[in-house]
Design a protein around this motif. Structure first.
Motif, mmCIF file in Angstrom:
data_model
loop_
_atom_site.group_PDB
_atom_site.id
_atom_site.type_symbol
_atom_site.label_atom_id
_atom_site.label_comp_id
_atom_site.label_asym_id
_atom_site.label_seq_id
_atom_site.Cartn_x
_atom_site.Cartn_y
_atom_site.Cartn_z
ATOM 1 N N TRP A 1 34.623 46.155 33.891
ATOM 2 C CA TRP A 1 33.985 46.678 32.675
ATOM 3 C C TRP A 1 34.833 46.397 31.446
ATOM 4 O O TRP A 1 34.311 46.015 30.399
ATOM 5 C CB TRP A 1 33.745 48.186 32.817
ATOM 6 N N THR B 1 25.568 56.448 34.386
ATOM 7 C CA THR B 1 26.336 56.866 33.213
ATOM 8 C C THR B 1 27.824 56.559 33.340
ATOM 9 O O THR B 1 28.538 56.517 32.326
ATOM 10 C CB THR B 1 26.179 58.369 32.989
ATOM 11 N N GLY B 2 28.299 56.383 34.583
ATOM 12 C CA GLY B 2 29.728 56.204 34.796
ATOM 13 C C GLY B 2 30.496 57.509 34.792
ATOM 14 O O GLY B 2 31.727 57.509 34.735
ATOM 15 N N TRP C 1 29.799 48.769 28.052
ATOM 16 C CA TRP C 1 30.881 48.815 29.042
ATOM 17 C C TRP C 1 32.025 49.693 28.557
ATOM 18 O O TRP C 1 32.664 50.384 29.361
ATOM 19 C CB TRP C 1 31.342 47.399 29.352
ATOM 20 N N ASN D 1 33.167 57.329 29.545
ATOM 21 C CA ASN D 1 32.499 58.388 30.295
ATOM 22 C C ASN D 1 33.288 58.761 31.547
ATOM 23 O O ASN D 1 33.436 59.943 31.878
ATOM 24 C CB ASN D 1 31.088 57.955 30.687
ATOM 25 N N LYS E 1 30.914 53.183 29.324
ATOM 26 C CA LYS E 1 31.031 53.526 30.741
ATOM 27 C C LYS E 1 32.475 53.867 31.089
ATOM 28 O O LYS E 1 32.751 54.790 31.867
ATOM 29 C CB LYS E 1 30.515 52.369 31.594
#
Length: 907
Positions: A706, A747-748, A718, A724, A721
């Motif tokens: 990411w 959502t990560g 990314w 998060n 993510k």
């Protein structure tokens, strides 16, 4: 079959620009408290990886990092120059402030004169052109022209040199065998497959470099097999095309045996047979060269001028000047049509020839290790074809067929048809372990985690690198030898460790420094360990098509062998972050041999140890007897952190593919349950769609992909993510000490209270330490920073301190010396010298500096061949100790001398 249009991203990469205007201030908020924080660089001097300019250079691409804020994007093309040598530049990655973090540069063929200094300015013209139609793409440079069809069997339809068609119909070939080699009276049948190109993408076009990506499958009688991706690299000033060939195994292991895999092309043979020549690279700089119809060694002497011309590969003088007895007898001299160099293993090749199919092969010569290059052609021109890591990938073969006819075939066999067919079956018997209890028993004795159906080879891949020249004449022996060296050891411009370090990329590391006794002690020990692994590759012959690039996991001093046949102690498969150890060692030393070992490992572990299609796509395989035999399929092996450094140093597109393949792999974590065999805690069972994921071995293995995508594209999806995940870990009650939590791939984010304690030494040894060091310089997530610093301070803390923090005794923790770098991280960022000294005490708890690295010579009847043995060697220990040493030196090196004296390691 379609032509994929040139993508907007590719266009932007080729035409977007930046200027090396005045240095801009570095963002202090993110980097002020970093070891070796980025500072503006005034000089970008390159050097040759092998230390000296090559005799032959066919062009190359390299990456250059820039300190944050120094190179700003602008509206015109990237203006970099390298003296008067043509160069092409494009953005590779960006800092969060939008300034360029990495640029990529393609250097034209032909050895540059003078120093290799990259500067701001208008580059010299390259002269490469790309013309597209619906049916073909034509790449031209000088008097060379290559025609690439947009579909069909051929990858290159033809290549011309000064208007003469010198190559035709380059394509891929594969041989399928329907069973293993017959051991007694069994019979097998073979089926030939040829390439079918489905799509062609012009990924880059510019005045110096053009890149075409061809995707397709091998096909035969309606069956498509072995999907492939081939990139063709064209450079201005070069006489060759570089070919990067990747295929994925998608057959049935018990039925589809690969009996041959190669690249072949046709060469028009227009000269008289006495003016047609064959060349093979031999041992070292050696060359084997003969004519299709030799005129030397005859009973009658044709004359020195004729003999010299043929040996040199030149057209003979007019035959009218030759003695009449020889003229009249030429027709009786055999014409040798077929030639073959077969490298059976890493230690030996044989060379033979014959007059025609149906006649006996005649042994010509043999040797040890060929560099893997062949030429077929004549005075009017011909083709040279070869591939990198030739003897290291054996069994391999180079063929010329039909050299006495109108059209010769030249083939580079990446897997030789002379060898037993490639066996992709499991080494275990079916039904060997039928129950979960038996699987656990097996794991406890051999350390390999077996489960029926999970030891499949379907979906693994292999990438090979080839070079193809189209020449206007037969090369001299010296020229051909220089070509062979270029194939075996491609010339590569690189930066010094000091220049790489000045850009503050890849986290916490510094350049080798031996100015104090304590530093020298550690640096010398790291050198011993690197040298030993380079030696182990040769001593234990870690070579072969599927093996080269990997190392073994654990040693058996009783047998004086690595545990190649003992379950999970066999192939290493990136455990524990061996790839990172090698790459960080290269960054700080600049050693060519370490670069080449790390490159081979990146090519191996990213392809062979990872699945690229099927049920396990995106996951890698834990260490085992076969690279795919262990049933533990985990992202800790497919980890993009292991490919990322190579990608940025070389701008290698295939490596970039591997990283992008992993972007969505977190969505499949519930399909490949890593913890399926472990006892379950009902209170921690996740909700549907939110499988448990560990912070280190799982999430920590996704974040490199990411981060790389965010850096490459600026796509904030990314970044979000990443943030998060970091924020949600920081929000848990036990933060990093929870070890893992339910995870939402959309959502990560992690969920749940995180009020349990779960500490695993594995959580910190698969790249998350290195990646956290980088992330915390790029994004500001206070909750994660606090959580990570807490984990780093307390992981190795005295038991009473950790028990007080957690409210329970966590039990014995492993890898104290590895964990020392987390202690060092907290010490540096919190300015705590006492903690820094504790970090060194933890590091010194290893036996590595106390004689465990002693090497002794073993010879005689107890070993296959004499070897230098380090009986206590362990790849886990070597990799993690090396990484801890590197990070500790960078973070708390100023307290090393005091700690080493207190420990009695130095006077």
């Amino acid at each position: 079959m379609k032509l994929t249009p040139f993508s907007r991203r590719g266009f932007l990469q080729t035409t977007a620009t930046a200027s090396l205007a005045s240095s801009l201030p570095v963002s202090q908020a993110a980097t002020a408290n970093l070891p070796g924080a980025a500072t503006p660089v005034a000089d970008t001097q390159l050097r040759w990886l092998d230390g000296q300019a090559p005799a032959r250079f066919e062009g190359a691409t390299f990456g250059v990092p820039w300190p944050r804020g120094q190179v700003r994007s602008a509206a015109k093309a990237l203006d970099f120059k390298l003296g008067t040598h043509p160069i092409q530049s494009w953005p590779l990655a960006y800092w969060p402030d939008g300034s360029l973090k990495w640029t990529a540069h393609a250097l034209a063929g032909g050895v540059p004169a003078g120093e290799l200094k990259l500067e701001s300015g208008k580059p010299a013209a390259g002269g490469l052109t790309v013309k597209q139609t619906a049916t073909q793409i034509i790449i031209s440079a000088g008097d060379l022209s290559w025609t690439v069809p947009t579909g069909g069997e051929a990858l290159i339809a033809e290549a011309t040199r000064a208007g003469r068609v010198t190559l035709k119909n380059m394509r891929l070939v594969a041989l399928r065998q329907d069973g293993a080699e017959p051991e007694l009276d069994g019979k097998t049948a073979r089926q030939a497959f040829s390439s079918k190109v489905n799509t062609v993408t012009v990924e880059q076009q510019g005045p110096v470099r053009a890149v075409l990506k061809l995707d397709g499958t091998h096909t035969s009688n309606g069956r498509d097999w072995l999907p492939f991706s081939v990139r063709l690299y064209f450079y201005a000033g070069a006489e060759s095309v570089r070919i990067v060939h990747t295929f994925v195994f998608d057959g049935e292991p018990a039925k589809d045996f690969i009996a041959g895999l190669g690249v072949t092309a046709q060469v028009p043979m227009t000269n008289a047979t006495h003016d047609r020549h064959i060349r093979f690279s031999g041992e070292g700089v050696g060359v084997w060269g003969e004519a299709v119809r030799p005129i030397t060694g005859l009973r009658r002497d044709p004359g020195k001028a004729y003999r010299d011309a043929q040996i040199a590969g030149q057209a003979l003088p007019p035959l009218s000047g030759m003695a009449k007895t020889v003229q009249d007898g030429l027709k009786w001299i055999p014409e040798w049509s077929d030639f073959s160099l077969s490298q059976h293993g890493a230690d030996g090749f044989t060379l033979k020839k014959r007059t025609a199919p149906g006649h006996a092969w005649i042994d010509s010569n043999s040797g040890g290790r060929s560099k893997g290059l062949v030429y077929a052609g004549g005075a009017a021109g011909g083709v040279v074809l070869g591939f990198k890591d030739f003897w290291q990938r054996a069994p391999v073969r180079l063929d010329v067929r039909g050299a006495a006819g109108d059209m010769a075939d030249v083939t580079a066999w990446l897997y030789s048809p002379s060898a037993p067919a490639m066996d992709m079956r499991s080494y275990r018997s079916a039904g060997e372990m039928d129950t979960h209890a038996e699987e656990i028993e097996g794991l406890n004795i051999t350390y390999e985690d077996y489960e029926a159906g999970w030891d499949t080879s379907v979906g693994v891949a292999r990438t090979s690198e080839l070079q193809l020249w189209v020449l206007a004449a037969t090369p001299s022996h010296q020229t051909f030898s220089d070509m062979a060296e270029q194939v075996a050891n491609p010339a590569r411009p690189v930066l010094t460790p000091q220049r790489l370090h000045a850009a503050a990329v890849f986290g916490d590391w510094d350049v080798v420094d031996t100015r104090t006794p304590a530093r020298k002690l550690i640096e010398d020990r790291m050198t011993v360990q690197l040298d030993q692994y380079l030696k182990e590759i040769e001593q234990h012959r870690w070579y072969g098509f599927w093996h080269y690039g990997d190392v073994m996991h654990a040693y058996d001093a009783d047998r004086h062998m690595w545990r190649y046949d003992i379950g999970g102690y066999a192939w290493d498969n990136s455990e524990l972050s061996t790839d990172l150890w090698l790459w960080y060692s290269y960054l700080r030393t600049g050693r060519a041999d370490v670069f080449k070992m790390a490159e081979a490992m990146t090519r191996h572990t990213g392809e062979v140890d990872v699945y690229h299609l099927g049920r396990f796509k995106g996951f890698g395989t834990r260490h085992g007897v076969q690279h795919w035999s262990d049933s533990s399929k985990q992202p800790r092996v497919s980890n993009a952190a292991y490919r990322r450094i190579y990608f940025y140093l070389t701008a290698d597109e295939r490596c970039g593919d591997l990283i992008r393949e992993l972007l969505e792999s977190d969505a499949d974590i519930d399909k490949v349950d890593i913890s399926r065999k472990l006892p379950k805690d009902p209170s921690r069972e996740p909700a549907p769609g939110q499988p448990n994921a560990s912070f280190g071995t799982t999430w920590g293995s996704w974040i490199a992909a990411w981060l790389t995508e965010w850096e490459r594209t600026g796509d904030k999806r990314w970044r979000d993510k990443l943030v998060n995940g970091m924020q949600s870990i920081g929000d848990l009650k036990r933060r990093w000490f929870a070890g893992g939590a339910p995870y939402d791939a959309k959502t990560g984010k992690f969920a749940g209270p995180g009020d349990h304690v779960s500490i695993s030494h594995l959580n910190g040894v698969f790249g998350v330490i290195e990646m956290s060091s980088e992330l915390l310089t790029l994004v500001d997530v206070p909750a994660y920073r606090k959580a990570w610093l807490e984990y780093c301070r307390y992981y190795n803390a005295p038991r009473t301190e950790l028990t007080t923090l957690l409210g329970k005794d966590p039990g014995k923790l492993n890898l104290a010396d590895t964990g020392s770098r987390m202690t060092a991280y907290a010490a540096f960022h919190e300015g705590d010298r006492a903690l820094a000294l504790r970090a060194w005490r933890e590091f010194f708890s290893s036996s590595a500096l106390k004689g465990d690295g002693r090497i002794r010579r073993i010879a005689g009847v107890n070993v296959l061949r004499p070897l230098d043995e380090q009986s206590g060697i362990s790849t886990n220990g070597s990799a993690q100790w090396g990484l801890a040493a590197i990070q500790n030196l960078a973070l708390v090196g100023d307290s090393l001398d005091e700690a080493a004296k207190a420990a009695g390691l130095v006077p």
